[in-house]
Design an enzyme around this catalytic site. Structure first.
Site, PDB file in Angstrom:
ATOM      1  N   ASN A   7       0.854  -1.191   0.000  1.00 24.67           N
ATOM      2  CA  ASN A   7       0.000   0.000   0.000  1.00 24.67           C
ATOM      3  C   ASN A   7       0.893   1.247   0.000  1.00 24.67           C
ATOM      4  O   ASN A   7       1.720   1.427   0.902  1.00 24.67           O
ATOM      5  CB  ASN A   7      -0.898  -0.039   1.245  1.00 24.67           C
ATOM      6  N   HIS A  20       1.017   6.206   1.814  1.00 25.31           N
ATOM      7  CA  HIS A  20       1.859   7.098   2.622  1.00 25.31           C
ATOM      8  C   HIS A  20       2.878   7.866   1.802  1.00 25.31           C
ATOM      9  O   HIS A  20       3.338   8.919   2.212  1.00 25.31           O
ATOM     10  CB  HIS A  20       2.562   6.323   3.735  1.00 25.31           C
ATOM     11  N   HIS A  46      -5.653   3.642  -1.776  1.00 22.66           N
ATOM     12  CA  HIS A  46      -6.991   3.986  -1.295  1.00 22.66           C
ATOM     13  C   HIS A  46      -7.318   5.378  -1.810  1.00 22.66           C
ATOM     14  O   HIS A  46      -6.688   6.348  -1.405  1.00 22.66           O
ATOM     15  CB  HIS A  46      -6.991   3.946   0.243  1.00 22.66           C
ATOM     16  N   ARG A  53      -9.461   8.173  -1.398  1.00 24.50           N
ATOM     17  CA  ARG A  53     -10.442   8.622  -0.403  1.00 24.50           C
ATOM     18  C   ARG A  53     -11.285   9.756  -0.964  1.00 24.50           C
ATOM     19  O   ARG A  53     -10.847  10.516  -1.823  1.00 24.50           O
ATOM     20  CB  ARG A  53      -9.732   9.077   0.874  1.00 24.50           C
ATOM     21  N   ARG A 113      -7.132  12.970   0.401  1.00 25.55           N
ATOM     22  CA  ARG A 113      -6.073  13.459   1.299  1.00 25.55           C
ATOM     23  C   ARG A 113      -4.689  12.939   0.919  1.00 25.55           C
ATOM     24  O   ARG A 113      -3.692  13.534   1.275  1.00 25.55           O
ATOM     25  CB  ARG A 113      -6.381  13.093   2.747  1.00 25.55           C
ATOM     26  N   GLU A 117      -8.648   0.430  -3.186  1.00 25.04           N
ATOM     27  CA  GLU A 117      -9.503   0.466  -1.991  1.00 25.04           C
ATOM     28  C   GLU A 117     -10.389   1.690  -2.093  1.00 25.04           C
ATOM     29  O   GLU A 117      -9.908   2.781  -2.413  1.00 25.04           O
ATOM     30  CB  GLU A 117      -8.655   0.651  -0.733  1.00 25.04           C
ATOM     31  N   THR A 122      -8.370   3.853   7.904  1.00 21.79           N
ATOM     32  CA  THR A 122      -9.573   3.022   8.022  1.00 21.79           C
ATOM     33  C   THR A 122      -9.607   2.380   9.403  1.00 21.79           C
ATOM     34  O   THR A 122      -8.684   1.658   9.762  1.00 21.79           O
ATOM     35  CB  THR A 122      -9.554   1.920   6.932  1.00 21.79           C
ATOM     36  N   GLU A 154     -11.177  -9.270   2.803  1.00 22.47           N
ATOM     37  CA  GLU A 154      -9.895  -8.920   3.433  1.00 22.47           C
ATOM     38  C   GLU A 154     -10.170  -8.838   4.924  1.00 22.47           C
ATOM     39  O   GLU A 154     -10.976  -8.015   5.375  1.00 22.47           O
ATOM     40  CB  GLU A 154      -9.356  -7.581   2.901  1.00 22.47           C
ATOM     41  N   HIS A 195      -3.829  -4.471   7.615  1.00 19.20           N
ATOM     42  CA  HIS A 195      -3.972  -3.309   8.500  1.00 19.20           C
ATOM     43  C   HIS A 195      -3.128  -3.489   9.760  1.00 19.20           C
ATOM     44  O   HIS A 195      -3.337  -4.419  10.521  1.00 19.20           O
ATOM     45  CB  HIS A 195      -5.434  -3.020   8.899  1.00 19.20           C
TER      46      HIS A 195
HETATM   47  N1  PXP Z   1      -5.874  -2.956   4.110  1.00 14.38           N
HETATM   48  C1  PXP Z   1      -6.827  -1.979   4.182  1.00 14.38           C
HETATM   49  C2  PXP Z   1      -8.220  -2.313   3.799  1.00 14.38           C
HETATM   50  C3  PXP Z   1      -6.490  -0.681   4.587  1.00 14.38           C
HETATM   51  O1  PXP Z   1      -7.433   0.281   4.650  1.00 14.38           O
HETATM   52  C4  PXP Z   1      -5.140  -0.396   4.891  1.00 14.38           C
HETATM   53  C5  PXP Z   1      -4.751   0.999   5.280  1.00 14.38           C
HETATM   54  O2  PXP Z   1      -4.984   1.875   4.222  1.00 14.38           O
HETATM   55  C6  PXP Z   1      -4.185  -1.426   4.789  1.00 14.38           C
HETATM   56  C7  PXP Z   1      -4.594  -2.702   4.417  1.00 14.38           C
HETATM   57  C8  PXP Z   1      -2.736  -1.202   5.100  1.00 14.38           C
HETATM   58  O3  PXP Z   1      -2.608  -0.893   6.447  1.00 14.38           O
HETATM   59  P1  PXP Z   1      -1.202  -0.420   7.032  1.00 14.38           P
HETATM   60  O4  PXP Z   1      -0.882   0.890   6.364  1.00 14.38           O
HETATM   61  O5  PXP Z   1      -1.471  -0.275   8.493  1.00 14.38           O
HETATM   62  O6  PXP Z   1      -0.221  -1.474   6.691  1.00 14.38           O
END
Ligand code: PXP
Length: 249
Positions: free
Chosen positions: A7, A10, A43, A45, A49, A70, A101, A151, A190
């Site tokens: 992901n 960031h 994601h 949003r 953001r 996402e 999330t 998921e 997550h």
């Molecule tokens: N899976 C989902 C559905 C999420 O919303 C997120 C965060 O955007 C992640 C995985 C990844 O989470 P993390 O950034 O804490 O690894």
């Protein structure tokens, strides 16, 4: 063996902190793939953001592994996804006030809406995954919605104290097993880190882990020394720049 979805939200978070052009998540997706990412997750949003519309358009063109989008199940997002054609859509809950999330989807109470969103996407050939807690009622509702994937939210496991972690891991193991018995395929994510990922990766039937924050944090740690070294070299040995010549001349 589980695969890894990276992901890259960031990366875009850092760019948006200055509303500038760097770091651009698009080339970072390529670097993640070079590092072995089996998929790229972003994601989009509602408040934009971090990831922007232009990012998902370019990522659709450049990602060579799989692009997992996402998003919340809103009309706006459904129409973007249908136009974009990602390799998977993961439907997630979204609240403007949250930092990330926070919980899984409540598919039980929104079954009609989820079913309609799942069918619209799947009818267009886009596989859909629903982000839910490892809870029997939610998993049954996921199956009823027609989704083929879930998921599992690993946040409770990731945030649990050392003594409570085995219990949360057991919930994930049971959730994965239950989902598979319902005919669903299983990803999870997550809050997973270099310290807590292994027991989740080892769960039988777990297909993909989506990880963002911890990987980007680690990238800063392993990359910062080199970045400072390069900047220091420029500061200590500036090249004679034509621009400087123009200013002083
Ligand atoms: N899976 C989902 C559905 C999420 O919303 C997120 C965060 O955007 C992640 C995985 C990844 O989470 P993390 O950034 O804490 O690894």
């Amino acid at each position: 063996m589980a695969s890894l979805g990276v992901n890259i939200d960031h990366i875009a978070n850092v760019r948006q902190a200055r509303r500038t052009v760097e770091p651009d998540p698009v080339p970072f997706a390529m670097l993640a793939e070079l590092g072995g990412a089996d998929g790229i997750t972003v994601h989009l949003r509602e408040d934009r953001r971090h990831i922007q519309d232009r990012d998902v358009t370019l990522l659709r063109e450049t990602v060579r592994s799989r692009l997992n989008l996402e998003m919340a199940a809103t009309e706006e997002m459904l129409s973007i996804a249908l136009k974009l054609g990602p390799d998977m859509v993961t439907l997630v809950p979204e609240r403007r006030e949250e930092v990330t999330t926070e919980g899984g989807l409540d598919v039980v109470s929104q079954l009609e809406k989820m079913t309609s969103s799942v069918h619209r996407l799947q009818d267009a050939g886009i596989p859909v995954s629903l982000f839910v807690d490892p809870d029997e009622r939610q998993l049954q509702a996921c199956q009823r919605s027609g989704a083929r994937w879930v998921e599992l939210h690993t946040g409770a496991y990731a945030e649990a104290s050392w003594s409570a972690q085995p219990q949360e891991l057991a919930r994930l193991i049971e959730g994965c097993c239950m989902a598979r018995q319902l005919g669903l395929r299983v990803n999870s994510g997550h809050g997973l880190t270099y310290q807590n990922v292994e027991p989740v990766a080892a769960i039988e039937g777990m297909e993909e882990l989506n990880i963002g924050h911890s990987i980007v944090a680690r990238a800063l740690a392993v990359g910062l020394q080199q970045a400072v070294r390069e900047m220091k070299a420029l500061v200590q040995n500036p090249r004679l720049d034509p621009l400087f010549g123009q200013v002083s001349g």
